[in-house]
Motif scaffolding. Structure first.
Motif, PDB file in Angstrom:
ATOM      1  N   MET A   1      81.212  28.779  27.096  1.00 15.89           N
ATOM      2  CA  MET A   1      80.409  29.941  26.774  1.00 15.89           C
ATOM      3  C   MET A   1      79.096  29.848  27.547  1.00 15.89           C
ATOM      4  O   MET A   1      78.567  28.765  27.747  1.00 15.89           O
ATOM      5  N   ILE A   2      78.588  31.022  27.927  1.00 14.80           N
ATOM      6  CA  ILE A   2      77.324  31.084  28.645  1.00 14.80           C
ATOM      7  C   ILE A   2      76.462  32.172  28.010  1.00 14.80           C
ATOM      8  O   ILE A   2      76.964  33.217  27.604  1.00 14.80           O
ATOM      9  N   HIS A   3      75.184  31.894  27.900  1.00 14.63           N
ATOM     10  CA  HIS A   3      74.229  32.781  27.261  1.00 14.63           C
ATOM     11  C   HIS A   3      73.338  33.398  28.333  1.00 14.63           C
ATOM     12  O   HIS A   3      72.754  32.677  29.135  1.00 14.63           O
ATOM     13  N   TYR A   4      73.249  34.732  28.358  1.00 16.37           N
ATOM     14  CA  TYR A   4      72.419  35.417  29.346  1.00 16.37           C
ATOM     15  C   TYR A   4      71.369  36.276  28.664  1.00 16.37           C
ATOM     16  O   TYR A   4      71.636  36.908  27.633  1.00 16.37           O
ATOM     17  N   SER A   5      70.177  36.301  29.260  1.00 18.85           N
ATOM     18  CA  SER A   5      69.185  37.316  28.937  1.00 18.85           C
ATOM     19  C   SER A   5      69.497  38.474  29.858  1.00 18.85           C
ATOM     20  O   SER A   5      69.706  38.286  31.056  1.00 18.85           O
ATOM     21  N   GLU A  15      69.981  39.821  24.617  1.00 21.76           N
ATOM     22  CA  GLU A  15      70.737  38.626  24.981  1.00 21.76           C
ATOM     23  C   GLU A  15      72.187  38.779  24.556  1.00 21.76           C
ATOM     24  O   GLU A  15      72.490  39.512  23.619  1.00 21.76           O
ATOM     25  N   SER A  16      73.070  38.062  25.249  1.00 23.77           N
ATOM     26  CA  SER A  16      74.481  38.098  24.876  1.00 23.77           C
ATOM     27  C   SER A  16      75.182  36.843  25.399  1.00 23.77           C
ATOM     28  O   SER A  16      74.707  36.199  26.336  1.00 23.77           O
ATOM     29  N   TRP A  17      76.300  36.517  24.762  1.00 23.64           N
ATOM     30  CA  TRP A  17      77.124  35.378  25.147  1.00 23.64           C
ATOM     31  C   TRP A  17      78.368  35.883  25.861  1.00 23.64           C
ATOM     32  O   TRP A  17      78.919  36.918  25.492  1.00 23.64           O
ATOM     33  N   GLN A  19      82.164  34.414  27.930  1.00 21.21           N
ATOM     34  CA  GLN A  19      83.084  33.273  28.055  1.00 21.21           C
ATOM     35  C   GLN A  19      82.739  32.418  29.269  1.00 21.21           C
ATOM     36  O   GLN A  19      82.842  31.203  29.233  1.00 21.21           O
ATOM     37  N   SER A  20      82.297  33.079  30.337  1.00 18.81           N
ATOM     38  CA  SER A  20      81.934  32.357  31.557  1.00 18.81           C
ATOM     39  C   SER A  20      81.127  33.299  32.436  1.00 18.81           C
ATOM     40  O   SER A  20      81.042  34.508  32.166  1.00 18.81           O
ATOM     41  N   LYS A  45      71.300  40.743  34.876  1.00 19.79           N
ATOM     42  CA  LYS A  45      70.764  39.521  34.290  1.00 19.79           C
ATOM     43  C   LYS A  45      69.252  39.514  34.477  1.00 19.79           C
ATOM     44  O   LYS A  45      68.754  39.857  35.542  1.00 19.79           O
TER      45      LYS A  45
END
Length: 142
Positions: A1-5, A15-17, A19-20, A45
């Motif tokens: 999982m990867i978290h992006y602003s 923000e959201s998560w 899978q990749s 992003k």
């Protein structure tokens, strides 16, 4: 999982998560990434500092996830301990017990337990002093 602003064309940040990184790119290309505020599909992003986990020194005290970590959690733990030590847990019979004490049908004593919103509202409307506790019971009720 990867978290992006993320940021939309209107400047909303959220923000959201994903899978990749590839999953984000695929969803964005298909128009499935939308602003959480306005719904715009023009999302990119935003600048974000990476999270860096530092290894604790070998002699650092270990803390269990169930132990209170900050002053607020420690105060809640002390409150729970006090309530459990100095009052009787009555479980789902709380409303019935509180009402019986208020009416003088049973001797007054400190109690705690559960009441549904309708029961709690009725107790308050009838002038029976109650207060919600900021924790859930640790005891099992049958």
């Amino acid at each position: 999982m990867i978290h992006y602003s993320l940021k939309c064309a209107d400047g909303h940040q959220f923000e959201s998560w994903f899978q990749s990184a590839a999953a984000f790119d695929k969803l964005q290309a298909a128009g499935h990434v939308a602003c959480a505020v306005c719904g715009s599909a023009q999302v990119e992003k935003a600048l974000m500092a990476p999270r860096v986990n530092h290894a604790a020194p070998a002699d650092a005290p270990k803390q269990s996830l169930s132990e209170p970590a900050n002053p607020a959690e420690q105060a809640l733990a002390r409150m729970r301990e006090h309530v459990e030590k100095h009052s009787t847990y009555v479980g789902g019979s709380f409303a019935k017990e509180a009402r019986a004490m208020h009416l003088g049908d049973t001797p007054e004593r400190p109690i705690w337990g559960e009441a549904n919103p309708t029961e709690a509202k009725a107790l308050i409307e009838d002038g029976i002093p109650i207060a919600p506790l900021p924790f859930t019971p640790t005891r099992k009720s049958n």
